[in-house]
Design a protein around this motif. Structure first.
Motif, PDB file in Angstrom:
ATOM      1  N   ASP A 143       0.750  -1.189   0.044  1.00 44.84           N
ATOM      2  CA  ASP A 143       0.044  -0.152   0.008  1.00 44.84           C
ATOM      3  C   ASP A 143       0.884   1.288  -0.015  1.00 44.84           C
ATOM      4  O   ASP A 143       0.147   2.417   0.128  1.00 44.84           O
ATOM      5  CB  ASP A 143      -0.945  -0.056   1.244  1.00 44.84           C
ATOM      6  CG  ASP A 143      -1.857  -0.995   1.168  1.00 44.84           C
ATOM      7  OD1 ASP A 143      -2.350  -1.571   0.025  1.00 44.84           O
ATOM      8  OD2 ASP A 143      -2.273  -1.618   2.145  1.00 44.84           O
TER       9      ASP A 143
ATOM     10  N   TYR B  62     -10.251  10.795  -0.690  1.00 45.45           N
ATOM     11  CA  TYR B  62     -11.223   9.805  -0.434  1.00 45.45           C
ATOM     12  C   TYR B  62     -11.992   9.226  -1.581  1.00 45.45           C
ATOM     13  O   TYR B  62     -12.725  10.175  -2.239  1.00 45.45           O
ATOM     14  CB  TYR B  62     -12.094  10.353   0.608  1.00 45.45           C
ATOM     15  CG  TYR B  62     -13.003   9.317   1.358  1.00 45.45           C
ATOM     16  CD1 TYR B  62     -12.296   8.386   2.248  1.00 45.45           C
ATOM     17  CD2 TYR B  62     -14.381   9.461   0.795  1.00 45.45           C
ATOM     18  CE1 TYR B  62     -13.665   7.712   2.817  1.00 45.45           C
ATOM     19  CE2 TYR B  62     -15.354   8.343   1.321  1.00 45.45           C
ATOM     20  CZ  TYR B  62     -14.811   7.627   2.364  1.00 45.45           C
ATOM     21  OH  TYR B  62     -15.742   6.657   2.803  1.00 45.45           O
TER      22      TYR B  62
ATOM     23  N   TYR C 254       0.149   6.509   0.739  1.00 43.45           N
ATOM     24  CA  TYR C 254      -0.068   5.280   1.549  1.00 43.45           C
ATOM     25  C   TYR C 254      -1.770   4.990   1.472  1.00 43.45           C
ATOM     26  O   TYR C 254      -2.394   5.893   1.679  1.00 43.45           O
ATOM     27  CB  TYR C 254       0.320   5.487   3.013  1.00 43.45           C
ATOM     28  CG  TYR C 254      -0.031   4.546   3.788  1.00 43.45           C
ATOM     29  CD1 TYR C 254       0.393   2.956   3.534  1.00 43.45           C
ATOM     30  CD2 TYR C 254      -0.913   4.409   4.895  1.00 43.45           C
ATOM     31  CE1 TYR C 254      -0.044   2.075   4.490  1.00 43.45           C
ATOM     32  CE2 TYR C 254      -1.286   3.319   5.687  1.00 43.45           C
ATOM     33  CZ  TYR C 254      -0.865   2.188   5.502  1.00 43.45           C
ATOM     34  OH  TYR C 254      -1.219   1.035   6.350  1.00 43.45           O
ATOM     35  N   ASN C 255      -2.073   3.844   0.779  1.00 38.95           N
ATOM     36  CA  ASN C 255      -3.416   3.593   0.694  1.00 38.95           C
ATOM     37  C   ASN C 255      -3.955   3.062   2.203  1.00 38.95           C
ATOM     38  O   ASN C 255      -3.491   2.085   2.738  1.00 38.95           O
ATOM     39  CB  ASN C 255      -3.402   2.535  -0.165  1.00 38.95           C
ATOM     40  CG  ASN C 255      -3.176   2.913  -1.721  1.00 38.95           C
ATOM     41  OD1 ASN C 255      -3.296   4.241  -1.876  1.00 38.95           O
ATOM     42  ND2 ASN C 255      -2.966   2.123  -2.521  1.00 38.95           N
ATOM     43  N   ILE C 256      -4.872   3.755   2.666  1.00 39.86           N
ATOM     44  CA  ILE C 256      -5.427   3.319   4.006  1.00 39.86           C
ATOM     45  C   ILE C 256      -6.596   2.856   3.705  1.00 39.86           C
ATOM     46  O   ILE C 256      -7.956   2.991   3.316  1.00 39.86           O
ATOM     47  CB  ILE C 256      -5.840   4.679   4.900  1.00 39.86           C
ATOM     48  CG1 ILE C 256      -4.277   5.292   5.062  1.00 39.86           C
ATOM     49  CG2 ILE C 256      -6.142   3.992   6.317  1.00 39.86           C
ATOM     50  CD1 ILE C 256      -4.592   6.647   5.764  1.00 39.86           C
TER      51      ILE C 256
END
Length: 344
Positions: A244, A299, A272-274
């Motif tokens: 990620d 988002y 960073y992919n949350i």
């Protein structure tokens, strides 16, 4: 009675067979047409409410952030070649004038076993060489606000070689309309996938020569002067994605001859992919003693829809040239924005 039923059954079967055959023929014809010509209408709207602080002056604005609309396509020719084209315009939805459309990449060309060649208005090879590096592209944190050389040129002829073992060569040649100016050109080599989809890495090196650039200067008496100069620019870019996390770094070396100025700079960033919906982003850039830092997050509301927020703090950069003219290479300011993007 049995004969009547048999006739009815045979009639129904014949109708079904005939309809099925006609449908198959239509499908074949449709595929042939699709194979011959593929055209796509596309675009995106990216609108934000932006708060700016420049030289102590604070103001709010509705920004269009390079919203665009375009059409592109390809036509398969009998010779084995493919004719390709793109027509794209930038749309400024915050402009109430009738001239809210400006040209972006607009070209026509051919594609084949030799690669691809196009002619028209195109981003230079050096500009394209960043791939998807810039995490704040089209915003105040865009690399172009500090780095010199983010060019889209008219009278441009661009060549892209076939990809061989993830390696590709590109070149742009610009026909200058100034009799005394040498024709600019831009060359580069790429390794990996610039979109980080087919590979988890991307490396590129690109160079511009004789690329035109203009600076506006002001002296102590308030007089203004526009300096037109040729630019020599070299850029090396690298990106790597694991899980990620995505990391990137860029080095630049720029020479502006008339200003007697040769500068180096760099940019680093990370995202960073949350989960599956949130992307957090950080980018730092330095050039000629000035720097810019940007932080933000996207988002995802859907596959083609997102909302976002970001903040950029940028220092300015000024150079004193001949006759004490001060040329501003980058404006200083602090910026915050929230917005929405819709692709189509």
């Amino acid at each position: 009675m049995k004969l009547v039923k048999s006739c009815i059954a045979m009639t129904i079967c014949t109708l079904i067979s005939t309809t099925s055959f006609a449908a198959e023929q239509d499908a074949v014809k449709s595929k042939e047409v699709t194979a011959k010509a593929v055209n796509e209408f596309y675009g995106k709207l990216n609108i934000s409410i932006q708060s700016s602080d420049e030289d102590g002056e604070k103001f709010n604005d509705l920004k269009s952030n390079a919203s665009r609309v375009g059409v592109k396509g390809k036509y398969h020719l009998d010779s084995g070649l493919t004719a390709i084209y793109q027509l794209e315009w930038q749309v400024n939805v915050g402009d109430d004038s009738k001239d809210s459309l400006t040209a972006r990449n607009q070209w026509i060309g051919l594609r084949g076993d030799f690669g691809e060649i196009t002619a028209g208005v195109s981003d230079t090879t050096l500009k394209v060489s960043q791939g998807k590096f810039d995490l704040f592209n089209d915003y105040e944190g865009d690399l172009k606000h500090l780095f010199i050389g983010e060019n889209r040129e008219t009278n441009s002829i661009t060549y892209k070689s076939p990809t061989y073992k993830k390696l590709q060569f590109l070149a742009s040649y610009i026909i200058s309309d100034e009799p005394e100016q040498s024709d600019p050109y831009s060359i580069g080599v790429y390794f990996g996938d610039l979109n980080l989809k087919k590979t988890n890495f991307f490396l590129s090196a690109a160079h511009d020569e004789n690329m035109p650039v203009k600076f506006v200067g002001v002296n102590s008496s308030g007089a203004t002067n526009t300096l037109s100069e040729s630019l020599a620019n070299t850029r090396v870019t690298g990106m790597y994605k694991f899980g990620d996390i995505r990391l990137g770094a860029m080095l630049v070396d720029t020479e502006v001859l008339d200003l007697g100025k040769s500068e180096t700079g760099y940019a680093v960033n990370a995202s960073y992919n949350i989960g599956s919906k949130i992307v957090a982003k950080l980018q730092f850039q330095e050039f000629a003693g000035a720097d810019s830092i940007s932080v933000g997050a996207d988002y995802k509301l859907g596959k083609e829809t997102k909302v976002y927020a970001w903040y950029t703090d940028r220092e300015g950069d000024e150079v004193i040239g001949a006759n004490d003219f001060t040329y501003t290479l980058a404006e200083a300011g602090k910026y915050f924005a929230i917005g929405m993007e819709q692709k189509f």
